[in-house]
Design a protein around this motif. Structure first.
Motif, PDB file in Angstrom:
ATOM      1  N   LEU A   1      -5.187  11.560  42.159  1.00  0.00           N
ATOM      2  CA  LEU A   1      -6.375  10.729  41.920  1.00  0.00           C
ATOM      3  C   LEU A   1      -6.436  10.197  40.490  1.00  0.00           C
ATOM      4  CD1 LEU A   1      -9.062   9.646  43.082  1.00  0.00           C
ATOM      5  CD2 LEU A   1     -10.142  11.728  42.207  1.00  0.00           C
ATOM      6  N   SER A   2      -6.200  11.079  39.492  1.00  0.00           N
ATOM      7  CA  SER A   2      -6.346  10.639  38.094  1.00  0.00           C
ATOM      8  C   SER A   2      -5.317   9.556  37.775  1.00  0.00           C
ATOM      9  CB  SER A   2      -6.154  11.833  37.163  1.00  0.00           C
ATOM     10  OG  SER A   2      -4.843  12.346  37.294  1.00  0.00           O
TER      11      SER A   2
ATOM     12  N   LYS B   1      -6.398   6.284  39.188  1.00  0.00           N
ATOM     13  CA  LYS B   1      -7.484   5.683  38.414  1.00  0.00           C
ATOM     14  C   LYS B   1      -6.973   4.990  37.155  1.00  0.00           C
ATOM     15  CE  LYS B   1     -11.447   8.344  39.975  1.00  0.00           C
ATOM     16  NZ  LYS B   1     -12.383   9.436  39.688  1.00  0.00           N
ATOM     17  N   GLU B   2      -5.716   5.265  36.777  1.00  0.00           N
ATOM     18  CA  GLU B   2      -5.168   4.532  35.635  1.00  0.00           C
ATOM     19  C   GLU B   2      -4.974   3.064  35.972  1.00  0.00           C
ATOM     20  OE1 GLU B   2      -1.640   6.194  33.924  1.00  0.00           O
ATOM     21  OE2 GLU B   2      -2.618   8.111  33.519  1.00  0.00           O
TER      22      GLU B   2
ATOM     23  N   ASP C   1     -10.230   1.023  38.850  1.00  0.00           N
ATOM     24  CA  ASP C   1     -11.470   1.798  38.776  1.00  0.00           C
ATOM     25  C   ASP C   1     -11.909   2.159  40.185  1.00  0.00           C
ATOM     26  OD1 ASP C   1     -11.561   1.628  36.053  1.00  0.00           O
ATOM     27  OD2 ASP C   1     -12.732  -0.241  36.053  1.00  0.00           O
ATOM     28  N   ILE C   2     -12.358   3.386  40.347  1.00  0.00           N
ATOM     29  CA  ILE C   2     -12.786   3.823  41.681  1.00  0.00           C
ATOM     30  C   ILE C   2     -14.209   4.358  41.602  1.00  0.00           C
ATOM     31  CG2 ILE C   2     -12.328   5.437  43.567  1.00  0.00           C
ATOM     32  CD1 ILE C   2      -9.348   5.270  42.786  1.00  0.00           C
ATOM     33  N   ASP C   3     -15.145   3.673  42.261  1.00  0.00           N
ATOM     34  CA  ASP C   3     -16.535   4.129  42.308  1.00  0.00           C
ATOM     35  C   ASP C   3     -16.784   5.074  43.477  1.00  0.00           C
ATOM     36  OD1 ASP C   3     -16.954   2.457  40.241  1.00  0.00           O
ATOM     37  OD2 ASP C   3     -17.847   0.826  41.436  1.00  0.00           O
TER      38      ASP C   3
ATOM     39  N   ALA D   1      -2.749   1.846  44.539  1.00  0.00           N
ATOM     40  CA  ALA D   1      -3.793   1.257  43.683  1.00  0.00           C
ATOM     41  C   ALA D   1      -4.007  -0.212  44.045  1.00  0.00           C
ATOM     42  CB  ALA D   1      -3.391   1.387  42.216  1.00  0.00           C
TER      43      ALA D   1
END
Lengths: 843, 343
Positions: free
Chosen positions: A5-6, A9-10, A13-15, A206
């Motif tokens: 996940l991290s 997120k690079e 952006d994930i809300d 992504a």
């Protein structure tokens, strides 16, 4: 593919929370199979659709801490005491972690160690038990020293199975910060469809997330922060078969220091399912996981040595006849002529796209690294993987297709990471051999075409919007949308196929759920149903009405299993079988030739479970035919009966077993239900049945099948009880061909019949059917029914004789028959019996 | 006046005696005694000629009245006795109705046949014709014509049993029947449902077996869209599960369709709340489907610029498992009677 996940997120952006993210991916074709929590809490949701595993790290109980000093334990050599600060206060923590021993007794550490610290009451996994067993940290005395907290290994935190040493975090980890905040993560296990091979990377996923959520994609910047001399002149590339190797890119980095990668890098590799090796190899794997381009690192000096001090030439070619190569796993491999090799002037270095060779791999001593990024024909890699039974993360991606545009990107990113983690100097420039540049398809699409496939009136503007979110370049010209495939996808075709490919992408992004449902509006085509379906169902219905249980059996068997149905010297034992080239087990090696053998096995298996068994199956057998490419699939009807004639009941003490005539009665019932005309039976001999209790059933001249009681020798091959086993094997085709489409029925008679009994004494050798035939011939049209109601043998009628007693029905449709009529019929019958059969009438 | 008194005596005596007769035999004896040819009242009739002429009508009337009264009483008593006798008889015949009944043998269809028939009935009612094709297939029909060329990565999706005869295999799905049907019907539109046995080279387990039946749908025509696919499958799901369960189409991949989807239906056991059958997801995957790929249309003999189509495939075994909570798919072909007799 494991998506961290991290890392994801690079790039975007994930809300969404984890549950929502997993649902979004799943509904876009990236099915999430499991979510592993690495510290993060379960997302709030009314109900979790996905399966979660892993451990949540309590923010107040598991934190980043700083070890300032490692001291010896007063009573134990294998334990040490750490003076540790958790951001709030100092603790003395006991541990046996071997990776702290090098610091033991060195006094205060000049550079304190950052560790994952679990306080009293923290819930973690037990590091000393196999698997993942939750435990809560409690106060205890170990060898005289009080212990209430611990420094953790990866296993204890649910990161990996590693529990030899504790985690040593990167030096910049902030002391006191909850660990979950510092490095809490989650891993989504995503199943990658063959059509979405482009998503076998963090960037690939992504890109989908960005397209689905409308957030911008942050592409990795692929620059070449060169600080050293150019690579040009230090190596060269020769591609001999561009069809198999469209592109080959080399980069160089010098003066690297081989050491472990930073902890955060190792952590990511582990979470993605790979083992950290050293900073150079890790960099190649990191880039592969990140953007999907597998890289290979050569020890540059080893190549120079092989080239006698000259700049190495990298050659790609197919293997020569008889050529072998020992791969990194230590196996010497015989290569096929389609295997593509990466070689130098001294010989083969690696199996292209699959696995490297031992001699030029990166070692502790390596200083200069030549980095390969290439693209390979995916079908060829697939064949190689299959032939060598060899797989790797690289082969996984190359055998599904990696876009050639990724090769230089990968090399640049790889060099950059190596420089970052190993401190080398990147040589300026890349060597890029790209003999046949890939042409990304351009496809034209109209709104009518979209509507024709999806049934929705989507404007070209909307289509453009959806496709550009996925990176397609679109241009509307009149009523045509020109779509240019972006240089990372190999799944879009040309022409009609390309249109279908794009329409799928439009539908996927538009959302299948938004497409309305409609009942088929196209005109109904002419009806030509399988003509055998309805009549076959009639056969099945009739058998069920007759009280039989239908079974459906495996169509694979072995010759030995089927041969049990035949006498030892039967010719059936020599019949050829349709044989499996790759049977999955020894007991299913051929396609069956006998349906009866299959049903007999089922009867055998159930024989002790019920007093009576009556089983049937309708299904094909497979008969190889000389000179015919496909076998005949001959559909049969097989029946097996054994056990008591009547169902058990509390007031019925006797249990008579069924015999030949029970079977025949059921068969007669079946043939009657199917309205099959001109049915006759005649004695038959086979390799399965009792020679005296076996018959063929015919309709006219057409043989329908054979039935009887199992030959005692054949029955011995099975595990049956004492009751006779009755069985029959019929041709479905013969039954269906004998079934009339329409048949006539007679009127119900308005006048009373005359009933008369007649006992006929004939030689034992005369079959009952023959007597009945003569009876009917003699009786003519007025004899409407003949029923055998008794058979008598005894002294009164003499040896070798039998008396058959019939109830005869005389009936005319237009009048009541008189006694005179009856007498005259009877006399005709008797005369005929006497003349044709030498019969005598009793009584 | 003596005769009148005598009649009254006869009446009283008759009725008294009748009251004592409580079974068929004594009743019959009474009938002979009081209503028979020689009964006292009959004798009154025969003596009537001897009575004074002016009294005869009165005696005659009285005698008739007595006879009728006795007859009526007799009939009434007769009925009562018969009723009592019947009642006694019925009481005597009383059974223990809880004893088990004598059962004939009940024939049964295999559960897969039952499910298959149900599925075929639904689709045939929508105008799909049943089309059958062989178990033994060629590589071309099973793969190549379905847009799965040799060595294509998609071949990994089907673990295949091959025969020793080169080029022959056990069909891994009913999809080769699509090609057979299209080649038979092209260029006319086609709407078929293809049932059949399929085989996969897999380690058998509770959820998959080396052999299983499949039912496949194919509709090719001039105006067949993804919307028709959705409508058809939604109608099917409504009918096979008997209630309006939510369904969803999830993007997937099959080489022979594009777009491709998996159809999930709300879990029939927990209605989407999450249970062990749906592994907590609330959804059950019941079939794969999609729009027929243009290459497949071409192999079938259709011009993809003029024709479109959809296809879908499902396993009756799986549907039966869901509807009956069958734990192990292998029970289907093991044919243990203790399993079979439950359907």
């Amino acid at each position: 593919m494991k998506v961290v996940l991290s890392w994801l997120k690079e790039f975007v952006d994930i809300d969404l929370n984890l549950e929502e993210l997993a649902r979004t991916l799943t509904m876009a074709g990236l099915e999430v199979e499991e979510i592993q929590l690495v510290g993060l809490p379960m997302p709030p949701a009314e109900r979790h659709e996905f399966h979660y595993s892993g451990l949540t790290w309590e923010p107040d109980k598991i934190v980043v801490a700083r070890i300032d000093e490692v001291m010896p334990h007063p009573n134990a050599d294998r334990l040490v005491l750490c003076r540790l600060h958790d951001g709030q206060q100092e603790h003395i923590v006991l541990t046996g972690a071997p990776n702290l021993f090098e610091y033991k007794g060195k006094g205060p550490l000049p550079q304190p160690l950052k560790v994952a610290y679990a306080k009293e009451g923290a819930r973690i996994y037990d590091g000393h038990q196999p698997g993942q067993v939750l435990t809560t940290l409690k106060r205890a005395k170990i060898r005289g020293v009080e212990s209430y907290s611990m420094v953790c290994s990866e296993k204890e935190l649910g990161i990996s199975e590693e529990h030899e040493g504790i985690i040593i975090l990167d030096p910049d980890a902030p002391t006191g910060m909850p660990l979950v905040e510092y490095m809490g993560d989650a891993v989504l296990d995503v199943s990658i469809l063959p059509s979405m091979a482009r998503c076998a990377s963090i960037l690939g996923v992504a890109r989908e997330v960005a397209a689905l959520t409308g957030k911008p994609l942050r592409l990795p910047r692929a620059t070449l922060p060169a600080t050293g001399e150019s690579i040009l002149g230090k190596a060269s590339i020769q591609i001999t078969e561009p069809e198999y190797n469209p592109r080959f890119v080399l980069g160089l980095i010098r003066n690297v220091r081989i050491q472990p990668s930073p902890y955060r890098v190792q952590l990511r590799l582990r979470l993605a399912g790979m083992r950290p090796i050293n900073n150079i190899v890790d960099a190649t794997n990191y880039v592969m996981l990140e953007i999907g381009e597998p890289l290979h690192a050569f020890d540059y000096q080893a190549l120079v040595r092989r080239a006698q001090g000259n700049p190495p030439t990298i050659i790609t070619r197919r293997a020569r006849p008889g050529e072998t190569l020992t791969t990194l796993d230590g196996v010497e491999r015989k290569l096929d002529d389609f295997t593509v090799l990466v070689c130098d002037t001294a010989g083969a270095l690696s199996i292209a796209g699959v696995m490297g060779g031992a001699e030029t791999e990166v070692t502790e001593q390596t200083t200069d690294v030549l980095l390969e990024g290439a693209s390979w024909n995916f079908i060829n890699i697939r064949k190689t993987v299959a032939a060598q039974k060899l797989n790797s993360e690289a082969a996984y991606r190359f055998s599904r297709g990696v876009h050639p545009a990724l090769a230089p990107e990968g090399v640049k990113l790889g060099l950059e990471r190596m420089a970052l983690w190993s401190g080398g100097e990147i040589a300026a420039d890349l060597i890029d051999a790209y003999p046949v540049p890939h042409k990304d398809p351009q496809v034209d699409l109209t709104a009518a075409e979209i509507r024709r496939a999806l049934g929705i009136p989507l404007s070209l503007d909307e289509a453009e919007n959806l496709l550009s979110r996925l990176g397609f370049t679109c241009q509307i010209e009149g009523d045509v949308l020109h779509v240019q495939t972006p240089p990372h996808r190999l799944d879009i075709g040309e022409g009609l196929v390309g249109k279908a490919d794009l329409i799928e992408e439009i539908a996927r992004l538009y959302g299948f759920d938004r497409i309305p449902a409609r009942r088929l509006a196209d005109p109904l085509p002419s009806l030509q149903e399988d003509p055998n379906l309805a009549p076959t169902d009639k056969v099945r219905d009739a058998l069920v009405r007759l009280g039989l249980q239908e079974v459906i059996t495996y169509r694979m068997t072995t010759p030995e299993r089927e041969h049990r149905l035949y006498l030892d010297d039967a010719p059936e034992r020599n019949a050829p079988y349709l044989t499996l080239a790759n049977p999955i087990s020894l007991d299913r090696s051929v396609m069956r030739r006998s349906l009866l053998a299959s049903v007999m096995e089922i009867a055998e298996r159930n024989t002790r479970l019920r007093e009576r068994l009556a089983l049937f199956e309708i299904g094909p057998v497979f008969l190889p035919v000389e000179g015919q490419p496909r076998p005949d699939e001959d559909w049969r009807v097989a029946l097996v009966l054994t056990g008591t004639r009547q169902p058990p009941a509390w007031d019925r003490k006797e249990a008579t077993p069924m015999d030949f005539y029970d079977f025949k009665g059921i068969l007669e019932g079946l043939l009657e239900a199917l309205h099959i005309p001109d049915v006759t039976f005649r004695a038959a001999q086979t390799s399965t049945f009792h020679p005296g209790k076996c018959a063929e059933a015919l309709s006219g001249d057409r043989v329908l099948g054979v039935f009887g009681e199992l030959h005692p020798k054949v029955k011995e091959h099975f595990d049956f009880g004492p009751a006779p086993v009755l069985a029959g094997d019929f041709s479905l085709k013969a039954l269906l061909e004998s079934m009339p489409v329409a048949y006539e029925v007679g009127a119900v008679p308005a006048f009373p019949p005359v009933l008369e009994d007649l006992a006929v004494v004939v030689d034992e050798s005369i079959p009952a059917a023959r007597v009945e035939e003569v009876l009917r011939q003699g009786g003519g049209k007025l004899l409407t029914a003949v029923r055998l109601f008794d058979i008598y043998r005894g002294e009164q009628i003499g040896a070798g004789k039998k008396s058959l007693a019939y109830r005869l029905t005389y009936q005319a449709l237009d009048r009541t028959l008189t006694d005179k009529d009856a007498t005259s019929i009877r006399q005709r019958i008797i005369r005929r019996l006497e003349q044709e059969l030498g019969a005598k009438i009793r009584g | 006046m003596d005769e009148l008194q005598e009649l009254e005596r006869i009446r009283q005596e008759g009725l008294e005696r009748l009251a004592e007769a409580n079974d068929a035999a004594s009743l019959e004896a009474w009938r002979v005694a009081y209503l028979g040819r020689n009964a006292p009242v009959m004798q009154v009739f025969s003596r009537l000629g001897q009575a004074p002429r002016e009294l005869r009508p009165q005696i005659g009337q009285s005698a008739n009245a007595v006879k009728q009264a006795l007859e009526a009483a007799y009939q009434e008593k007769l009925e009562a006795v018969r009723r009592a006798a019947l009642e006694e008889e019925l009481t005597r015949q009383k059974l223990d109705v809880t004893l088990p009944g004598r059962r004939p043998f009940l024939g049964r269809y295999h559960i897969e046949t039952q499910t298959m028939r149900e599925i075929l009935r639904i689709f045939t009612s929508m105008g799909f014709q049943v089309y059958s094709s062989p178990d033994i297939e060629t590589d071309e029909y099973n793969f190549t014509y379905l847009n799965i060329p040799p060595h294509h990565p998609a071949r990994d999706m089907w673990d295949t049993f091959y025969l020793t005869t080169p080029g022959l295999l056990l069909r891994t799905h009913t999809s080769p029947g699509q090609i057979h049907a299209m080649r038979q019907f092209a260029p006319e539109p086609v709407r078929v449902v293809l049932p059949g046995m399929c085989y996969r080279y897999e380690q058998a387990g509770a959820r998959k077996d080396i052999q299983f039946t499949q039912v496949e749908l194919l509709a090719v025509g001039y105006d067949i869209t993804f919307a028709d696919l959705k409508g058809t499958l939604q109608d099917f799901a409504d009918r096979i599960f008997g209630e309006r369960l939510r369904t969803r189409l999830r993007p997937s991949y099959f080489p022979f369709t594009e777009p491709s989807a998996e159809m999930d239906v709300e879990c029939v056991i927990c209605h989407g709340k999450g249970c062990s059958v749906c592994k907590g997801s609330g959804w059950l995957e019941i079939m794969g489907c999609g729009m027929v790929h243009p290459v497949v249309l071409q192999h079938g003999g259709y011009d993809p610029a003029k024709f479109t189509g959809f296809a879908a495939g499902m396993g009756p075994g799986r549907i039966a498992m869901l509807r009956h909570a069958i734990q192990d798919i292998r029970s289907l072909y093991e044919n243990d009677v203790r399993f079979l007799e439950q359907f």
